[in-house]
Write a protein that holds these residues in place. Structure first.
Motif, short mmCIF file in Angstrom:
data_model
loop_
_atom_site.label_atom_id
_atom_site.label_comp_id
_atom_site.label_asym_id
_atom_site.label_seq_id
_atom_site.Cartn_x
_atom_site.Cartn_y
_atom_site.Cartn_z
N GLU A 62 3.44 -2.09 10.60
CA GLU A 62 4.24 -1.12 9.85
C GLU A 62 3.88 -1.16 8.36
O GLU A 62 3.81 -0.12 7.70
N ASP A 63 3.65 -2.37 7.83
CA ASP A 63 3.25 -2.48 6.42
C ASP A 63 1.90 -1.84 6.17
O ASP A 63 1.67 -1.26 5.10
N ILE A 64 1.00 -1.94 7.14
CA ILE A 64 -0.30 -1.28 7.01
C ILE A 64 -0.13 0.23 6.99
O ILE A 64 -0.71 0.92 6.15
N ASN A 65 0.66 0.74 7.89
CA ASN A 65 0.89 2.19 7.96
C ASN A 65 1.60 2.71 6.72
O ASN A 65 1.41 3.87 6.33
N ASN A 66 2.41 1.86 6.09
CA ASN A 66 3.12 2.26 4.87
C ASN A 66 2.33 1.94 3.60
O ASN A 66 2.86 2.11 2.50
N ARG A 67 1.09 1.48 3.77
CA ARG A 67 0.20 1.17 2.66
C ARG A 67 0.69 0.01 1.81
O ARG A 67 0.29 -0.15 0.65
N ASN A 68 1.56 -0.83 2.36
CA ASN A 68 1.96 -2.04 1.65
C ASN A 68 0.89 -3.12 1.77
O ASN A 68 0.88 -4.07 0.98
N LEU A 69 0.04 -2.98 2.77
CA LEU A 69 -1.09 -3.88 2.97
C LEU A 69 -2.35 -3.03 3.01
O LEU A 69 -2.46 -2.12 3.84
N ARG A 70 -3.29 -3.33 2.15
CA ARG A 70 -4.49 -2.50 2.07
C ARG A 70 -5.68 -3.33 1.60
O ARG A 70 -5.51 -4.41 1.02
N PHE A 71 -6.87 -2.80 1.85
CA PHE A 71 -8.09 -3.46 1.43
C PHE A 71 -8.29 -3.28 -0.08
O PHE A 71 -7.82 -2.31 -0.68
#
Length: 352
Positions: free
Chosen positions: A79-88
């Motif tokens: 969910e954090d990836i989809n919400n852009r809270n976790l990114r490269f």
């Protein structure tokens, strides 16, 4: 040769209309070729360069491995990836970097914190793992969908009950090379705690994710069993999404300190001895054996703290079990990527 008539303005259209039919056909063909080449170039830049070379789409389930779940490490950070809270960040955002990123380790940021995202294996190792999973499910690779095959595979061993037994994990990985029930209970309880519902039952999918980690690469299991928050010299485990785990970005490799000032090297050497001592003598009464000791498996924080960052090849021995006299000797031969000599692991011996 065409010449415009006196008193008439010259234009490309006039020139084209006065051409011979053969030359007109060649001109039309050349124009169409140019238009086609331009369109192809635009598509190449947009759909290949941008998607393949310019940007890595971490949200894509086919890239992060969510489409393979439950044959994955977890879903806590999806969910954090989809919400852009976790990114490269840095070079990890560029798809071309994948061609040279053999270790599948990426830099990122999570809630303004520097992290590393790991697939914990080469792409070829994942293909081999998927093939073995399909085989254990009795399915042929062309007809085998990994996410469905997991329910019929060896990963489903724990689905009959809660908890882990020695027979479930026999020869899976180093962390359970010398299994005691206390060790297996610690694996189970720490895993449940990180799921966020330590008092509730674990779903079949979550059990298979635990087995996936134990069989493919137990690094997330070890990081949860011996968390950094309790003083262990490991990066903090933050969660997983698909076939990526996320851990603290500790810092530079120990190899970069090879020519550091003498006082710095002495301090790092002292910390290495302190880690070895902690691995042998600790309140939890477990002995930890590192079997892959190279510079790149250690990193140094900005404030000079030495940490072990590759936890795949760590054998855990229960010292309480030793006192009961119930352990047996296990012969252990590392792979060529590990120690360059034979290591004999004695499950009833805890000195380094």
């Amino acid at each position: 040769m065409f010449r415009p008539r006196p008193g008439r303005s010259f234009s490309v259209v006039h020139m084209f209309l006065n051409m011979r039919w053969g030359r007109r056909q060649k001109t039309i063909a050349m124009i169409l070729v140019c238009i086609g080449a331009f369109c192809y170039y635009q598509m190449f830049v947009k759909y290949f360069l941008q998607s393949q070379l310019m940007k890595t789409n971490l949200e894509d389930p086919r890239f992060n491995g969510f489409d393979k779940c439950p044959a994955c490490f977890g879903t806590s950070l999806c969910e954090d990836i989809n919400n852009r809270n976790l990114r490269f960040t840095s070079y990890s955002r560029i798809r071309l970097f994948d061609l040279i990123n053999i270790k599948n380790v990426f830099e990122g940021v999570y809630m303004d914190k520097e992290v590393v995202l790991k697939r914990l294996g080469h792409n070829s190792e994942w293909r081999e793992s998927d093939a073995a999973l399909c085989e254990s499910a009795g399915l042929e690779p062309p007809l085998c969908k990994v996410s469905s095959a997991a329910y019929k595979s060896k990963l489903a061993k724990l689905n009959r009950r809660d908890g882990v037994l020695a027979d479930d994990v026999k020869d899976l990985s180093d962390v359970v090379r010398c299994p005691s029930q206390r060790l297996l209970d610690r694996i189970w309880s720490s895993y449940k705690k990180n799921l966020g519902h330590p008092t509730e039952s674990v779903s079949p999918e979550e059990k298979m994710m635990l087995m996936m980690a134990l069989s493919f690469n137990p690094e997330p299991v070890l990081a949860q069993m011996f968390p950094a928050s309790e003083g262990w010299p490991f990066p903090a485990y933050l969660g997983a999404c698909g076939r990526f785990i996320v851990m603290d970005n500790i810092g530079s490799s120990l190899l970069e300190y090879y020519e550091a000032p003498w006082s710095v090297r002495v301090d790092l050497a002292y910390q290495a001895f302190a880690i070895a001592h902690q691995f042998t003598n600790n309140e939890d009464e477990y002995a930890l054996y590192m079997t892959d000791i190279i510079y790149d498996n250690f990193a140094v924080t900005k404030d000079g703290q030495l940490k072990l960052i590759d936890l795949e090849n760590v054998i855990v021995v229960d010292k309480r079990k030793i006192r009961e006299g119930k352990f047996f000797t296990v012969a252990y031969l590392p792979t060529l990527s590990q120690l360059k000599f034979i290591v004999i692991v004695v499950c009833g011996k805890v000195d380094h």
